[in-house]
Design an enzyme around this catalytic site. Structure first.
Site, PDB file in Angstrom:
ATOM      1  CG  ASP A   1     -24.265 -47.600  29.783  1.00  0.00           C
ATOM      2  OD1 ASP A   1     -25.288 -47.595  30.501  1.00  0.00           O
ATOM      3  OD2 ASP A   1     -23.650 -48.635  29.480  1.00  0.00           O
ATOM      4  CG  HIS A   4     -31.591 -50.984  27.283  1.00  0.00           C
ATOM      5  ND1 HIS A   4     -31.621 -52.277  27.767  1.00  0.00           N
ATOM      6  CD2 HIS A   4     -30.645 -50.334  28.031  1.00  0.00           C
ATOM      7  CE1 HIS A   4     -30.737 -52.406  28.751  1.00  0.00           C
ATOM      8  NE2 HIS A   4     -30.144 -51.249  28.937  1.00  0.00           N
TER       9      HIS A   4
HETATM   10  C1  HEM Z   1     -25.408 -54.415  25.633  1.00  0.00           C
HETATM   11  C2  HEM Z   1     -25.382 -54.133  26.903  1.00  0.00           C
HETATM   12  C3  HEM Z   1     -25.996 -52.871  27.439  1.00  0.00           C
HETATM   13  C4  HEM Z   1     -25.833 -51.587  26.997  1.00  0.00           C
HETATM   14  C5  HEM Z   1     -24.958 -51.096  25.848  1.00  0.00           C
HETATM   15  C6  HEM Z   1     -26.646 -50.752  27.846  1.00  0.00           C
HETATM   16  C7  HEM Z   1     -26.782 -49.382  27.699  1.00  0.00           C
HETATM   17  C8  HEM Z   1     -27.649 -48.601  28.413  1.00  0.00           C
HETATM   18  C9  HEM Z   1     -27.929 -47.212  28.160  1.00  0.00           C
HETATM   19  C10 HEM Z   1     -27.280 -46.392  27.045  1.00  0.00           C
HETATM   20  C11 HEM Z   1     -28.829 -46.788  29.071  1.00  0.00           C
HETATM   21  C12 HEM Z   1     -29.462 -45.383  29.205  1.00  0.00           C
HETATM   22  C13 HEM Z   1     -28.733 -44.484  30.161  1.00  0.00           C
HETATM   23  C14 HEM Z   1     -28.709 -44.932  31.591  1.00  0.00           C
HETATM   24  O1  HEM Z   1     -29.627 -44.660  32.367  1.00  0.00           O
HETATM   25  O2  HEM Z   1     -27.752 -45.609  31.943  1.00  0.00           O
HETATM   26  C15 HEM Z   1     -29.142 -47.914  29.924  1.00  0.00           C
HETATM   27  C16 HEM Z   1     -30.008 -47.880  30.992  1.00  0.00           C
HETATM   28  C17 HEM Z   1     -30.235 -48.939  31.824  1.00  0.00           C
HETATM   29  N1  HEM Z   1     -29.769 -50.222  31.683  1.00  0.00           N
HETATM   30 FE1  HEM Z   1     -28.575 -50.900  30.191  1.00  0.00          FE
HETATM   31  N2  HEM Z   1     -27.265 -51.539  28.785  1.00  0.00           N
HETATM   32  C18 HEM Z   1     -26.906 -52.837  28.559  1.00  0.00           C
HETATM   33  C19 HEM Z   1     -27.306 -53.942  29.269  1.00  0.00           C
HETATM   34  C20 HEM Z   1     -28.102 -53.903  30.398  1.00  0.00           C
HETATM   35  C21 HEM Z   1     -28.461 -55.039  31.190  1.00  0.00           C
HETATM   36  C22 HEM Z   1     -28.042 -56.496  30.906  1.00  0.00           C
HETATM   37  C23 HEM Z   1     -29.214 -54.572  32.245  1.00  0.00           C
HETATM   38  C24 HEM Z   1     -29.848 -55.298  33.405  1.00  0.00           C
HETATM   39  C25 HEM Z   1     -29.689 -56.564  33.713  1.00  0.00           C
HETATM   40  C26 HEM Z   1     -29.323 -53.137  32.083  1.00  0.00           C
HETATM   41  C27 HEM Z   1     -29.978 -52.297  32.961  1.00  0.00           C
HETATM   42  C28 HEM Z   1     -30.205 -50.967  32.741  1.00  0.00           C
HETATM   43  C29 HEM Z   1     -30.991 -50.123  33.623  1.00  0.00           C
HETATM   44  C30 HEM Z   1     -31.628 -50.525  34.949  1.00  0.00           C
HETATM   45  C31 HEM Z   1     -31.031 -48.851  33.041  1.00  0.00           C
HETATM   46  C32 HEM Z   1     -31.760 -47.606  33.568  1.00  0.00           C
HETATM   47  C33 HEM Z   1     -33.215 -47.667  33.163  1.00  0.00           C
HETATM   48  C34 HEM Z   1     -33.970 -46.438  33.668  1.00  0.00           C
HETATM   49  O3  HEM Z   1     -34.298 -46.420  34.848  1.00  0.00           O
HETATM   50  O4  HEM Z   1     -34.172 -45.531  32.863  1.00  0.00           O
HETATM   51  N3  HEM Z   1     -28.646 -52.770  30.965  1.00  0.00           N
HETATM   52  N4  HEM Z   1     -28.411 -49.006  29.497  1.00  0.00           N
END
Ligand code: HEM
Length: 311
Positions: free
Chosen positions: A149, A222
């Site tokens: 993450d 996601h």
């Molecule tokens: C259960 C809660 C969440 C988990 C476990 C989670 C986990 C992850 C994971 C594993 C990634 C892929 C690796 C990375 O680029 O960081 C990711 C990407 C991302 N997450 Fe989450 N996330 C969660 C909630 C959220 C929420 C609520 C938002 C926004 C309001 C968000 C926004 C993003 C964004 C902007 C990316 C990068 C997307 C990209 O440009 O590829 N995430 N998240």
């Protein structure tokens, strides 16, 4: 004098304590808040001086209701409001109260544990603690779901650009919008998926953290829904520092989602994509395994503002 932000762009550290407090009506409130602002500055200066390599810090955010209770300056930061819940066909980003938020980070937990003690000692007579979460770095920055993450977080100057308010709100320049959600995961259901199925939920490979090509990445994954663009096709980012937490013996596993942004509009658009879906109904599959039990917006004043507030 130059504008100094709080440590909103610091990189994730090994240990974190998140605390949310609600302020009571009390004749001591304003005086305590003055002392609190001085304490936050003091804690940061002291830990930087004593343990510069620990990358420890304390960031304080103030919610809309808290701002009003404390009678802080008007007009308010342009986007500081009570977060309104976002309801999709199946999942809801709930809105929950919170007047003050603390984000304490360090490599060594002792440092933030002591910071939390000082803050709690000062606040207890005038406020109630409504949330305390101890987050930790899980393996190589993996979420509790087992996926890395934070990979697509901005770096370098982009970090400042996406996390800090600029010329658009001069009075609050250098401040930041902080949005937090406590998520609980249904790990039994999640573990019931094969690795391939889990990868389709996230949109990246599990072991090596590689993004799927657009041809194979599902539109309800996601990262397909969280990756958003502005009107001119430019990528919009936020600075995330999510932390896993859990109590294995109680089968409680969670993610504390935390993001700093120069404008809450970006975070809100990501949330809408995830919960309502794009197109509507095509919601984020991660939500079938993750329930948001809190959701609160805060404004993070600059260090200069904390200095003013401290009187
Ligand atoms: C259960 C809660 C969440 C988990 C476990 C989670 C986990 C992850 C994971 C594993 C990634 C892929 C690796 C990375 O680029 O960081 C990711 C990407 C991302 N997450 Fe989450 N996330 C969660 C909630 C959220 C929420 C609520 C938002 C926004 C309001 C968000 C926004 C993003 C964004 C902007 C990316 C990068 C997307 C990209 O440009 O590829 N995430 N998240």
């Amino acid at each position: 004098m130059s504008i100094e932000s709080q440590n909103v762009t610091d990189y994730p550290n090994s240990n974190t304590i998140f605390m949310v407090w609600n302020l009571n009506e009390s004749p001591l409130l304003k005086d305590t808040f003055q002392q609190l602002c001085a304490l936050v500055l003091n804690l940061n200066n002291s830990v930087f001086n004593r343990f510069p390599d620990s990358r420890a810090s304390c960031v304080m955010g103030i919610g809309y209701e808290g701002w009003k209770k404390l009678e802080l300056p008007t007009p308010l930061p342009k986007e500081l409001v009570n977060f309104e819940e976002i309801r999709g066909v199946k999942h809801t980003a709930v809105s929950t109260p919170g007047d003050l938020h603390f984000h304490l980070r360090a490599d060594n937990k002792s440092l933030i544990f002591d910071m939390a003690i000082e803050i709690s000692r000062l606040l207890s007579p005038v406020a109630e603690s409504i949330l305390e979460i101890n987050g930790f770095k899980y393996w190589d920055t993996r979420s509790i779901l087992g996926f890395v993450d934070g990979t697509e977080n901005p770096h370098g100057e982009d970090r400042d650009y996406f996390a800090k308010i600029g010329e658009e709100d001069l009075q609050y320049k250098g401040g930041s919008y902080l949005f937090v959600q406590k998520y609980l995961h249904n790990m039994d259901a999640w573990k019931g998926l094969s690795t391939e199925e889990q990868e389709k939920v996230i949109g990246r490979s599990k072991e090596n953290d590689i993004e799927m090509s657009d041809a194979v990445k599902p539109s309800n994954s996601h990262i397909a829904l969280a990756n958003i663009e502005g009107e001119n096709g430019e990528e919009l980012k936020i600075v995330r520092d999510n932390m896993p937490f859990g109590r294995p013996s109680s089968n409680e596993f969670g993610t504390y989602f935390i993001a700093y942004s120069s404008t809450f509009t970006t975070t809100k658009k990501m949330l809408t994509n995830m919960f309502v879906g794009d197109p509507v109904g095509n919601y984020d599959r991660i939500l079938d395994f993750s329930t948001a039990v809190t959701g609160t917006l805060f404004f993070v004043p600059t260090r200069n503002m904390l200095d003013e507030f401290s009187g």
